[in-house]
Design a protein around this motif. Structure first.
Motif, short mmCIF file in Angstrom:
data_model
loop_
_atom_site.label_atom_id
_atom_site.label_comp_id
_atom_site.label_asym_id
_atom_site.label_seq_id
_atom_site.Cartn_x
_atom_site.Cartn_y
_atom_site.Cartn_z
N TYR A 124 0.84 -1.19 0.00
CA TYR A 124 0.00 0.00 0.00
C TYR A 124 0.89 1.25 0.00
CZ TYR A 124 1.23 0.09 4.95
OH TYR A 124 1.94 0.11 6.12
N MET A 125 0.30 2.37 -0.39
CA MET A 125 1.03 3.64 -0.41
C MET A 125 0.76 4.41 0.87
SD MET A 125 2.83 3.91 -3.17
CE MET A 125 3.19 5.66 -3.35
N GLU A 126 1.82 4.94 1.48
CA GLU A 126 1.68 5.84 2.62
C GLU A 126 2.80 6.87 2.51
OE1 GLU A 126 0.50 4.30 6.68
OE2 GLU A 126 2.47 5.14 7.13
N ALA A 127 2.46 8.13 2.71
CA ALA A 127 3.43 9.21 2.59
C ALA A 127 4.19 9.14 1.26
CB ALA A 127 4.40 9.19 3.77
N ASN A 128 3.47 8.74 0.22
CA ASN A 128 4.05 8.63 -1.13
C ASN A 128 5.15 7.58 -1.23
OD1 ASN A 128 2.52 10.46 -2.60
ND2 ASN A 128 3.70 12.19 -1.78
N ILE A 129 5.19 6.64 -0.29
CA ILE A 129 6.19 5.57 -0.32
C ILE A 129 5.45 4.23 -0.29
CG2 ILE A 129 8.10 4.49 0.95
CD1 ILE A 129 8.72 7.29 2.12
N LEU A 130 5.88 3.30 -1.15
CA LEU A 130 5.26 1.98 -1.18
C LEU A 130 5.66 1.19 0.07
CD1 LEU A 130 3.43 0.19 -2.95
CD2 LEU A 130 5.51 -0.71 -4.02
N HIS A 131 4.67 0.61 0.75
CA HIS A 131 4.90 -0.13 1.99
C HIS A 131 4.39 -1.57 1.87
CE1 HIS A 131 5.42 3.90 3.68
NE2 HIS A 131 5.87 3.34 4.82
N THR A 132 5.03 -2.45 2.62
CA THR A 132 4.59 -3.85 2.74
C THR A 132 4.23 -4.14 4.19
OG1 THR A 132 6.12 -4.54 0.99
CG2 THR A 132 5.31 -6.26 2.46
N PRO A 133 3.01 -4.62 4.47
CA PRO A 133 2.69 -5.00 5.84
C PRO A 133 3.46 -6.27 6.22
CG PRO A 133 0.82 -5.46 4.40
CD PRO A 133 1.88 -4.84 3.55
N MET A 134 4.08 -6.25 7.41
CA MET A 134 4.89 -7.39 7.85
C MET A 134 4.60 -7.69 9.32
SD MET A 134 8.59 -6.60 6.09
CE MET A 134 9.09 -8.32 5.87
N ALA A 135 4.78 -8.95 9.70
CA ALA A 135 4.53 -9.34 11.09
C ALA A 135 5.55 -10.38 11.53
CB ALA A 135 3.11 -9.90 11.23
N LEU A 136 5.74 -10.42 12.84
CA LEU A 136 6.58 -11.46 13.46
C LEU A 136 5.79 -12.01 14.64
CD1 LEU A 136 9.26 -12.97 14.07
CD2 LEU A 136 9.98 -10.94 15.35
N TYR A 137 5.48 -13.32 14.56
CA TYR A 137 4.73 -13.95 15.65
C TYR A 137 5.68 -14.40 16.75
CZ TYR A 137 0.39 -13.40 13.30
OH TYR A 137 -0.71 -12.83 12.73
N LEU A 138 5.28 -14.14 18.00
CA LEU A 138 6.17 -14.37 19.14
C LEU A 138 5.76 -15.58 19.95
CD1 LEU A 138 6.33 -10.66 20.32
CD2 LEU A 138 7.94 -11.86 18.82
N THR A 139 4.53 -16.06 19.76
CA THR A 139 4.06 -17.19 20.54
C THR A 139 4.48 -18.49 19.87
OG1 THR A 139 1.96 -17.01 19.42
CG2 THR A 139 2.12 -16.00 21.60
N SER A 140 4.77 -19.50 20.68
CA SER A 140 5.33 -20.74 20.13
C SER A 140 4.34 -21.44 19.21
CB SER A 140 5.74 -21.68 21.25
OG SER A 140 4.63 -21.93 22.07
N SER A 141 3.03 -21.24 19.44
CA SER A 141 2.05 -21.95 18.62
C SER A 141 2.15 -21.54 17.15
CB SER A 141 0.63 -21.67 19.12
OG SER A 141 0.37 -20.30 19.08
N HIS A 142 2.64 -20.31 16.92
CA HIS A 142 2.78 -19.87 15.53
C HIS A 142 4.09 -20.33 14.91
CE1 HIS A 142 -0.53 -17.13 16.54
NE2 HIS A 142 -0.77 -17.20 15.25
N ASN A 143 5.00 -20.82 15.74
CA ASN A 143 6.31 -21.19 15.21
C ASN A 143 6.48 -22.70 15.05
OD1 ASN A 143 7.06 -18.50 15.25
ND2 ASN A 143 7.64 -18.60 17.40
N ASP A 144 5.43 -23.46 15.44
CA ASP A 144 5.54 -24.92 15.35
C ASP A 144 5.56 -25.36 13.89
OD1 ASP A 144 5.62 -25.09 18.03
OD2 ASP A 144 3.49 -25.55 18.28
#
Ligand SMILES: CC(C)(COP(=O)(O)OP(=O)(O)OC[C@H]1O[C@@H](n2cnc3c(N)ncnc32)[C@H](O)[C@@H]1OP(=O)(O)O)[C@@H](O)C(=O)NCCC(=O)NCCS
Length: 144
Positions: A124-144
Motif C-alpha cells: 500500500y502507499m503511505e506518505a508517497n512511499i510503497l509499503h509492505t505489511p509485515m509481522a513477526l509472531y512471538l508465541t510458540s504456537s505460531h512457530n511450530d
C-alpha cells in the motif's frame, strides 16, 4: 561506543523528533506533519547513541505496532537498526504480546526479513512511499 536506551518521549522528544526529521523528512521527503500523530507519548521509545550522540530511534505502540525506525545515514549497516528492533521485540515478549507488526518501506523489507518478519498483506502507499505489511509472531504456537 553504541548504547541503547528505552526513554520517555516527554523528556527525549527533541532528540527523537530531530532524528526522525533528518531521516524521514530531509532524506526521504516525507511531510513532517505526518510524523506527529499523537501516539508518541504512550509508545515505547528507543534512543540509540554513539559516543553520547543520538543516531537512531524507533517506537512500539501497546498493540505491538512498531514504527518510526530510523538510523542516521552515516551510521547505517553497523547493526544499530537491528539492535533497536531486537530491543522492541524483547519488550513485546516481556509484555506477552502475540505478535509485532509494521508497515515496511519496500526498500527496508530485506532488513526486516533478516530479523524474522514476514510479509502479511498487500502493498500500500503511505506518505508517497510503497509499503509492505509485515509481522513477526512471538508465541510458540505460531512457530511450530
Ligand atoms: C532501515 C534502517 C533502519 C536499517 O538500519 P541499519 O542500522 O542500517 O541496519 P543494520 O545495520 O542493523 O542491518 C541489519 C542487517 O540488515 C541488513 N540491511 C539493513 N538495511 C538493509 C536494506 N535496506 N536492504 C537490505 N539489507 C539491509 C544489513 O546489511 C544487516 O545484514 P547482516 O545482519 O547480514 O549484516 C536504516 O537503513 C534507515 O534508517 N533507513 C531510512 C529510514 C527507513 O527506511 N526506515 C524504515 C522505515 S519502514
Amino acid at each position: 561506543m553504541i548504547t541503547l536506551e528505552t526513554v520517555d518521549f516527554s523528556t527525549h522528544s527533541e532528540q527523537i523528533l530531530s532524528l526522525r526529521y533528518r531521516v524521514f523528512s530531509l532524506e526521504q521527503g516525507v511531510d513532517p506533519a505526518i510524523d506527529i500523530d499523537g501516539l508518541d507519548n504512550d509508545a515505547i521509545q528507543i534512543l540509540a547513541r554513539v559516543d553520547e550522540i543520538p543516531v537512531g530511534t524507533g517506537r512500539m505502540l501497546s498493540d505491538g505496532h512498531i514504527g518510526r525506525i530510523a538510523v542516521l545515514a552515516d551510521f547505517r549497516k553497523s547493526g544499530i537498526g537491528k539492535e533497536i528492533m531486537l530491543r522492541l521485540i524483547n519488550t513485546a515478549r516481556d509484555r506477552e504480546l502475540e505478535r509485532v507488526f509494521l508497515g515496511a518501506q519496500v526498500s527496508a523489507v530485506p532488513f526486516y526479513q533478516k530479523i524474522g518478519f514476514s510479509p502479511c498483506g498487500e502493498n500500500y502507499m503511505e506518505a508517497n512511499i510503497l509499503h509492505t505489511p509485515m509481522a513477526l509472531y512471538l508465541t510458540s504456537s505460531h512457530n511450530d
